[in-house]
Enzyme design. Structure first.
Site, PDB file in Angstrom:
ATOM      1  N   TYR A  66      -4.178  57.407  21.507  1.00  0.00           N
ATOM      2  CA  TYR A  66      -5.216  56.992  20.557  1.00  0.00           C
ATOM      3  C   TYR A  66      -4.807  57.323  19.128  1.00  0.00           C
ATOM      4  O   TYR A  66      -3.957  58.172  18.880  1.00  0.00           O
ATOM      5  CB  TYR A  66      -6.567  57.641  20.890  1.00  0.00           C
ATOM      6  N   CYS A  67      -5.422  56.582  18.197  1.00  0.00           N
ATOM      7  CA  CYS A  67      -5.273  56.834  16.767  1.00  0.00           C
ATOM      8  C   CYS A  67      -6.675  56.734  16.165  1.00  0.00           C
ATOM      9  O   CYS A  67      -7.667  56.909  16.865  1.00  0.00           O
ATOM     10  CB  CYS A  67      -4.288  55.852  16.131  1.00  0.00           C
ATOM     11  N   ARG A  68      -6.769  56.409  14.906  1.00  0.00           N
ATOM     12  CA  ARG A  68      -8.088  56.321  14.271  1.00  0.00           C
ATOM     13  C   ARG A  68      -8.848  55.089  14.732  1.00  0.00           C
ATOM     14  O   ARG A  68     -10.010  55.151  15.088  1.00  0.00           O
ATOM     15  CB  ARG A  68      -7.948  56.311  12.739  1.00  0.00           C
TER      16      ARG A  68
END
Length: 105
Positions: A66-68
């Site tokens: 995941y990222c932002r």
């Protein structure tokens, strides 16, 4: 193979996956605002360093990435697939849409 999954699928899969690694590809600054428990961080924006660190990971594990927002993590999944990782999951909507457990420093 990369799979884009929503938060419900993510949580459900993780609960029964004893071969899972949660990978946070955000920056240190983003991580300082909170993160999903038990993650390993490798900053996608570090470019070559990201590639070197990913290359050290166990390719037999299942990676929940995941990222932002889901953009960098999708790219990370694609790169990891090219490097020979078999199972990568991209969290759709990323951390900004995450409503599950988080750790705040």
């Amino acid at each position: 193979m990369r799979q884009d999954i929503d938060q419900d699928e993510w949580i459900e899969l993780l609960e029964s996956d004893d071969n899972a690694v949660i990978l946070d590809v955000r920056t240190d600054g983003e991580v300082s605002e909170g993160y999903i428990p038990n993650m390993k961080q490798i900053d996608f924006l570090e470019g070559q360093i990201f590639l070197e660190e990913v290359a050290k990971l166990d390719k037999s594990k299942n990676y929940y990435i995941y990222c932002r927002s889901g953009n960098r993590s999708g790219q990370a999944c694609d790169i990891m697939e090219q490097l020979g990782f078999e199972t990568t999951y991209n969290l759709e909507g990323g951390f900004m849409n995450w409503t599950g457990d988080i750790v705040e420093d």
